[in-house]
Write an enzyme that holds these catalytic residues in place. Structure first.
Site, PDB file in Angstrom:
ATOM      1  N   ASN A 140       0.806  -1.214   0.108  1.00 40.88           N
ATOM      2  CA  ASN A 140      -0.096  -0.094   0.067  1.00 40.88           C
ATOM      3  C   ASN A 140       0.929   1.391  -0.066  1.00 40.88           C
ATOM      4  O   ASN A 140       0.236   2.438  -0.420  1.00 40.88           O
ATOM      5  CB  ASN A 140      -0.999  -0.029   1.076  1.00 40.88           C
ATOM      6  CG  ASN A 140      -1.966  -1.159   1.160  1.00 40.88           C
ATOM      7  OD1 ASN A 140      -1.910  -1.810   0.234  1.00 40.88           O
ATOM      8  ND2 ASN A 140      -2.333  -1.631   2.226  1.00 40.88           N
ATOM      9  N   THR A 185     -18.824  27.919 -39.442  1.00 42.86           N
ATOM     10  CA  THR A 185     -19.679  27.693 -38.031  1.00 42.86           C
ATOM     11  C   THR A 185     -20.865  27.006 -38.239  1.00 42.86           C
ATOM     12  O   THR A 185     -21.640  26.999 -39.051  1.00 42.86           O
ATOM     13  CB  THR A 185     -20.000  29.016 -37.442  1.00 42.86           C
ATOM     14  OG1 THR A 185     -20.936  29.909 -38.336  1.00 42.86           O
ATOM     15  CG2 THR A 185     -18.658  30.011 -37.212  1.00 42.86           C
ATOM     16  N   SER A 316      -9.640   0.746 -49.266  1.00 39.34           N
ATOM     17  CA  SER A 316     -10.690   0.040 -49.440  1.00 39.34           C
ATOM     18  C   SER A 316     -10.534  -1.460 -50.168  1.00 39.34           C
ATOM     19  O   SER A 316      -9.773  -1.575 -51.106  1.00 39.34           O
ATOM     20  CB  SER A 316     -12.007   0.601 -50.362  1.00 39.34           C
ATOM     21  OG  SER A 316     -13.051  -0.180 -50.686  1.00 39.34           O
ATOM     22  N   LYS A 322      -9.242   4.224 -53.362  1.00 40.49           N
ATOM     23  CA  LYS A 322      -9.800   5.079 -52.390  1.00 40.49           C
ATOM     24  C   LYS A 322      -8.714   5.002 -51.330  1.00 40.49           C
ATOM     25  O   LYS A 322      -7.933   4.123 -50.911  1.00 40.49           O
ATOM     26  CB  LYS A 322     -11.302   4.304 -51.811  1.00 40.49           C
ATOM     27  CG  LYS A 322     -11.803   5.149 -50.586  1.00 40.49           C
ATOM     28  CD  LYS A 322     -12.898   4.315 -50.189  1.00 40.49           C
ATOM     29  CE  LYS A 322     -14.041   5.200 -49.140  1.00 40.49           C
ATOM     30  NZ  LYS A 322     -13.339   5.286 -47.830  1.00 40.49           N
TER      31      LYS A 322
END
Length: 465
Positions: A140, A185, A316, A322
């Site tokens: 401990n 935004t 992919s 990709k």
């Protein structure tokens, strides 16, 4: 394969003679058979460092025979060097507040020390895991101290990695300082901005993370070593307690300090929640930035396509050509893991009872994992993504010119309502904002050019005045 017999209060067990661990470790391996997520080895090595320190102190106090002490010190050093990594196979999620891990280290060091003295493993009448290796200690006070030392070392590495990431963003801020793009935004068109300004904002966020994490080391420097079981210091003399703190300072090079109230450090784990909370804040910033980059780099034809992220691997198994933003995706998942770890640390710290927190093993595993993951992710993010980012200037220019966002610049000249009408007309007719203003014939071309100068729209002031 031969066996040696070891015993404890529960009975006898046979231990493989090639193993340096003992009966306590064997029982823990069987009881917590949850898979191969073992106790963090850096944590184990900091416990071994504490054992080395204790042996050195106990030799000086003449509580430990010098010959035995030197063997213990040598064995502990070998554990720190990683010689016996294969003997630490207890699951990270163990009951007992870390007792099993502490005993695992005690047994490995004891058996290696016996070997160094020419004795057989398990000859505990000569060197005992508890009487000698664990002298004046308890799980401990050992485990919380080891965790603090391990965390400080990792915090320093993470702070350095964040400093380099901040610098990488600042380099991009300067590199893209004169490239205009459309701000957004709520994912809708907003005012113009420089691409570099966006990277400057990222740099500021990481700067805060770096500073917070660098400073939080101070919260971990106070240790409870010498407090033994509940912080009262039973079985540890005052001389030992003071000398242990000094010895750990010397061996680690860290500014460790003895707690003036060890019972507090023994039972309360809120400091680890505090540290984890700052790691979570860092994870939040990293996730936000990585998601921004994925969005701005989306496409290449069907997305925003304003940023070009470095291509790292085909993306992919069915779509040739990709390429996915795998590095930002990795960073986002690390961030999610850190946030999850923080939740576990929070629950574990809150679940402590009276004089001890039984869930230190979970806190240890989650905190050290978060620190390690963040450091590695930050380095990879910088090296494999940020440093290689490029800007698609043509797309940025096209998106800006098609947008009606610059109508905000007209407010001080023609009012909000009229500016809104012009924006609506531009969208309905499919023309640029500039063309829509010309149709209204309310401002001269020179005035329009002056008001809608994008460079004027990226800094404070009223455009055109």
């Amino acid at each position: 394969m031969g066996f040696r017999k070891e015993k404890d209060m529960l009975g006898d067990r046979n231990i493989d003679t090639s193993k340096y661990y003992g009966i306590n470790t064997l029982r823990a391996m069987e009881n917590f058979d949850l898979g191969d997520r073992y106790v963090n080895l850096d944590f184990v090595k900091e416990i071994a460092l504490i054992k080395k320190s204790a042996a050195m102190v106990n030799i000086r106090l003449k509580s430990l025979e010098e010959e035995k002490g030197k063997a213990i010190i040598k064995a502990a050093e070998e554990v720190i060097e990683g010689v016996f990594d294969e003997d630490f196979k207890i699951n990270a999620f163990q009951g007992g507040a870390g007792t099993s891990t502490n005993m695992n280290v005690n047994e490995v060091i004891a058996n290696r020390a016996l070997e160094l003295l020419g004795a057989e493993k398990g000859s505990y009448d000569l060197i005992h895991p508890l009487n000698h290796i664990n002298m004046s200690q308890s799980t401990n006070d050992v485990c919380p101290t080891a965790l603090r030392i391990a965390a400080i070392r990792k915090i320093r590495k993470l702070a350095d990695a964040l400093a380099e990431l901040q610098e990488a963003f600042q380099i991009k801020e300067n590199e893209f300082a004169n490239i205009l793009k459309l701000g957004r935004t709520e994912l809708m068109d907003a005012l113009p901005m420089m691409v570099g300004q966006g990277f400057g904002a990222y740099a500021k966020a990481i700067e805060r993370d770096r500073w917070r994490i660098y400073k939080v080391e101070e919260r971990l420097r106070v240790v409870n070593i010498g407090g033994t079981a509940i912080g009262t210091g039973l079985n540890a003399t005052n001389k030992y307690i003071y000398m242990m703190t000094d010895m750990l300072q010397q061996l680690t090079g860290l500014g460790l300090a003895r707690s003036d109230f060890p019972m507090d450090v023994t039972q309360n784990a809120d400091v680890f929640v505090e540290v984890s909370g700052l790691l979570k804040a860092c994870a939040v910033n990293l996730m936000k930035i990585s998601n921004d980059l994925r969005l701005l780099g989306s496409g290449p034809k069907g997305g925003l396509g304003e940023l070009v992220l470095p291509m790292r691997q085909p993306g992919s198994s069915i779509m040739p050509g990709k390429v996915n933003p795998v590095i930002p995706e990795m960073v986002a998942q690390v961030a999610m893991r850190v946030v999850s770890n923080d939740a576990g640390i929070t629950f574990a710290a809150a679940s402590g009872q009276l004089e001890l927190n039984a869930f230190i093993p979970l806190i240890t595993e989650n905190l050290l994992e978060s620190l390690e993951l963040l450091e590695k992710a930050v380095i990879i993010f910088r090296e494999k993504c940020i440093e290689g980012i490029e800007v698609n200037k043509e797309v940025c220019k096209e998106n800006l010119e098609k947008s009606t966002a610059m109508t905000a610049a007209l407010i001080h000249h023609i009012g909000y309502d009229k500016a809104s009408d012009i924006a609506k007309k531009a969208l309905s007719l499919g023309i640029t904002l500039r063309e829509a203003i010309y149709l209204e014939n309310i401002l001269t071309k020179e005035e329009v050019d002056k008001i809608l100068n994008p460079l004027e729209l990226t800094k404070p002031g009223i455009p055109g005045k």
